[in-house]
Design an enzyme around this catalytic site. Sequence first.
Site, PDB file in Angstrom:
ATOM      1  N   GLU A 198       9.111  -8.270  -3.902  1.00 52.94           N
ATOM      2  CA  GLU A 198       9.389  -9.510  -3.329  1.00 52.94           C
ATOM      3  C   GLU A 198      10.172  -9.575  -2.197  1.00 52.94           C
ATOM      4  O   GLU A 198      10.944 -10.490  -1.720  1.00 52.94           O
ATOM      5  CB  GLU A 198       9.651 -10.700  -4.254  1.00 52.94           C
ATOM      6  N   GLU A 223       0.792  -1.276  -0.006  1.00 52.20           N
ATOM      7  CA  GLU A 223      -0.088   0.157  -0.029  1.00 52.20           C
ATOM      8  C   GLU A 223       0.859   1.425   0.148  1.00 52.20           C
ATOM      9  O   GLU A 223       2.120   1.166   0.355  1.00 52.20           O
ATOM     10  CB  GLU A 223      -0.828  -0.061   1.247  1.00 52.20           C
ATOM     11  N   PRO A 224       0.096   2.529  -0.352  1.00 49.24           N
ATOM     12  CA  PRO A 224       1.022   3.581  -0.236  1.00 49.24           C
ATOM     13  C   PRO A 224       1.868   3.842   1.142  1.00 49.24           C
ATOM     14  O   PRO A 224       3.001   4.106   1.150  1.00 49.24           O
ATOM     15  CB  PRO A 224      -0.009   4.743  -0.336  1.00 49.24           C
TER      16      PRO A 224
END
Lengths: 262, 327, 384
Positions: free
Chosen positions: C363, C127-128
């Site tokens: 990742e 998320e931001p």
Amino acid sequence: MNIVICVKQVPDTETKIKVKDGQVDHTETKYVVNPYDEYAIEEGLRIKERLGEGKISLITMGPQRAKDALKSGLAVGADEAIHLVDEAFEGSDPYATALILCKALEKMDYDIIFCGKQGVDEDHAQVGIALAELLDVPHVSVVTRLEIAEDEKSAVAHREVESGHEVVDTPLPAVITAQKGLNEPRYASIKGIMAVKKKVIPEWNADDVGVDRDKVGLETAKIKFVEVALPTERTAGKVFDEDPAQDAIKVAHLLRDEAKIL
Amino acid sequence: MSNNVLVVAEMRESVLKKICFEMIGEGKRIADKLGGAVEAVVLGHEVGDEIAPLAHYGAEKTYLADDPALANYTAEGYTNVLARLIKETEPILVLTGATTQGKDLAPRLAARLAVGLASDCTGFEVQDGELLVTRPIYAGKAIATIREETTPYMATVRPNIFAAPEPDTSRAAQVEKVPADAGSIRAKVIEMIQEAGERIELTEADIVVSGGRGLKGPENFALIEALAQVLGAAVGASRAAVDAGWKDHSYQVGQTGKVVTPTLYIACGISGAIQHLAGMKTSRYIMAINKDSDAPIFKVADYGIVGDLFKVVPVLTEELKKMRAEG
Amino acid sequence: MFNLSVSDEQKALRDLARRFTQTEIVPIAAEADRMEEYPWELVEKAHAIGLTNIIVPEEYGGGGLGYFEDCLVAEEIAAGCAGIYSSFAASTLGLTPLNVAATPEQMERFMKPFCAEPALAAFCLTEPGAGSDIASVRTRARRDGDFYVLNGTKRFVTNGGVAELYTVTATVDPSLRHRGLVLLVVPSHLPGVSVGKKEDKMGQRAASTREVIFEDVWVPLENRLGDDREGFRLVMETLDKIRAEVAAAAVGVARAAMEAAVKYAKEREQFGQPIISLQGIQFMLADMAIKVEAARLLVWQAAWMADQGLRNSYQSAIAKCFAAESAMKITTDAVQIFGGYGYTKEYPVEKYMRDAKLLQIYEGTSEIQRVVISRGLLHEYRAI
């Protein structure tokens, strides 16, 4: 319909050819299925799909490593594979190869036999056609399109010739040699590759095939390799610098007479 | 067994193909070494009037098998007739052209006779009474010397390698008619489809003509195309020409384009930078036309012309056109 | 028993992936990079031969193979194009939580139809305000009867907009931090699911990376994976499992760059000789080879452990960190060997270099990998 495909394992054409002591050096060679045989296998698969029935048998004559070629064919969907392997077969020329295949095929059911048009290693382009002769069946070579008749008793084949295409009608059984453009070979699927693990590939030696060991192999080969050499390195040739028109004419003639273009 | 060389002639629309004469020429050279003569055989129907050139080019005897069933080539028909003839006349060597027809016929005939066959030969040598042939393998990446162990020796001969001898039209044909029963023929040609003019694939072409920056503009590719047309060649382009938008990227020959391996590569107005050479340096013959005598292409060209391509190419095209019509 | 041999089937699988890559991916890679997309046909073709969904059990339509096979394929595809690899990998990542924690009923409901047709999945985590700090996820899953109502924005979702299935990490209560996390399967067609702009990325541009926005999306309770206390653990396990594959991709990119450099160095002549005869160049290539070989063995070890059912966080973190950083170094050096030409888009190496950078970031950043590794060390040596 019984479809038999003769497969050969050849060195990967991407690899550089190395020559040592007058012979091709295969110590680092990677082997693949002969590209023309892939068209043959694919055509067999398509025929079976079109007819909705059929059995596809692969057959190869070669050393132990040739089993990999059979496995590749099984992975794309062939039903069974037979490996003709015997020390006595090694070094066989195209005639002996055709003879061995012929004897093996006489023990099988076949309605149509496919071969690639040539093996891209020695480029003889003989085995498929010789096989047809030995089996006493008709052949059509360098086929680019094939249609099996409704009654499965004959086929119509398109083949490339210099000036265009010939359309040939042949009764079956017959030998068809595959040319590039016949089809686009499919990829194996992962399922297909994994399924190969469970397949048993029987090995037939000279006795199983029913061929006389004295008639095949290196000793009795009808053509023998004496020497292999690499072609000569490229260097600068003739440069003409006088008059554009004259030079053009001179070179045109050299192209015809020396380079044998035309 | 005789010491004669038998050349299997091939016709296209009742006209003898050039390969026949090349084979007769080379066949005679071999026959002389073996102490025999070169003979030819023609199969067909009502072609008796067309076969004189075989004698002109040197065939001492021409066998003629004439039958309606032989009018069109069939592998089985021709094999049946030739096998019979060869058993009768016992030549020491049988030559067939490595043409589509020859490559289709010779293996069947060799298997019928149970003899060895050397395919697509580019050289012959008689050594201590034995026949050694040279032929390309691995798509020409290597050259093999083969010894034939069974007679009659059989070979298919690559076209455009051997020179046809000078014909002597005064030489009379000694024609002998031979049994022409074609026997059972199962695979038959039912239709011939002529090829319409189509763009030849670069990577498969036997001859490639390429244009580069020296062409100065896209309209001048017409010169390249005219030359390609005469030679039945594919058209290529250098990176410079593609970047300039004169040709689509599919024409580009070079490190970041296509790699081509034709018998002849003609580079017009191309300097020969390493990136371009990477795409064509394994061509059998390279011809280059460039104004600049220092252009690197001349280091690899077999035939180079330092000159204005606008003057050279049209003349080259005309001359080749003339020679093709004669051939 | 120590055994580094690859079975015949594994070799055939790798060769298949290599061939597919050469024929289908390499020719379109440059264009896909430029256009920021690749043809859907590629997914169809890959699906047809089973190159997608490799680790999904056979009974649900997957390949039923292990992480080792998955890594063999990943290396090949990434060697063709890292962007296209990432798109396939993001799909595997999206499916992994199901593989880890779905009930048989959930597998039937989601996995089976998904695997039956060519399709892509996506994993919505970042998320931001939540990157490496997973526990600070704010996408809210508010319980309402038999549903969770989902609200929030996910960033950097690979396959955002083209995925059929999203597996979304949400929180039932941000104040609970990692204890509040739940993992939900959200079919993309549910009302309230939308996508934002495509990210204009430095590299791996063939992959579609977008924001995915959830506005009052009613997600059935039955779509939750695991129970409501397992969310964080499942996310960590998912990332653990995929890590070796990403490392494999890094090996692929590195290998492609190394091979391009070797080929170029053989052809390029300066000072009267091919530059590969110069020791300086040879040493650069040797260093590349050292890293590629080492990275690959680390990948194989991590993948093998995963297939043995052993926890491999430590080994996979080492593999990912090392492989990604190797890829960055190798691709940079490859551009160096190509010189001026390597700096242009006409040659493939600048793309490898741009693509490689992301390997160090997504990742799990190289820094996060180091956290995992040091934690592992501390645990390993806790007695001393």
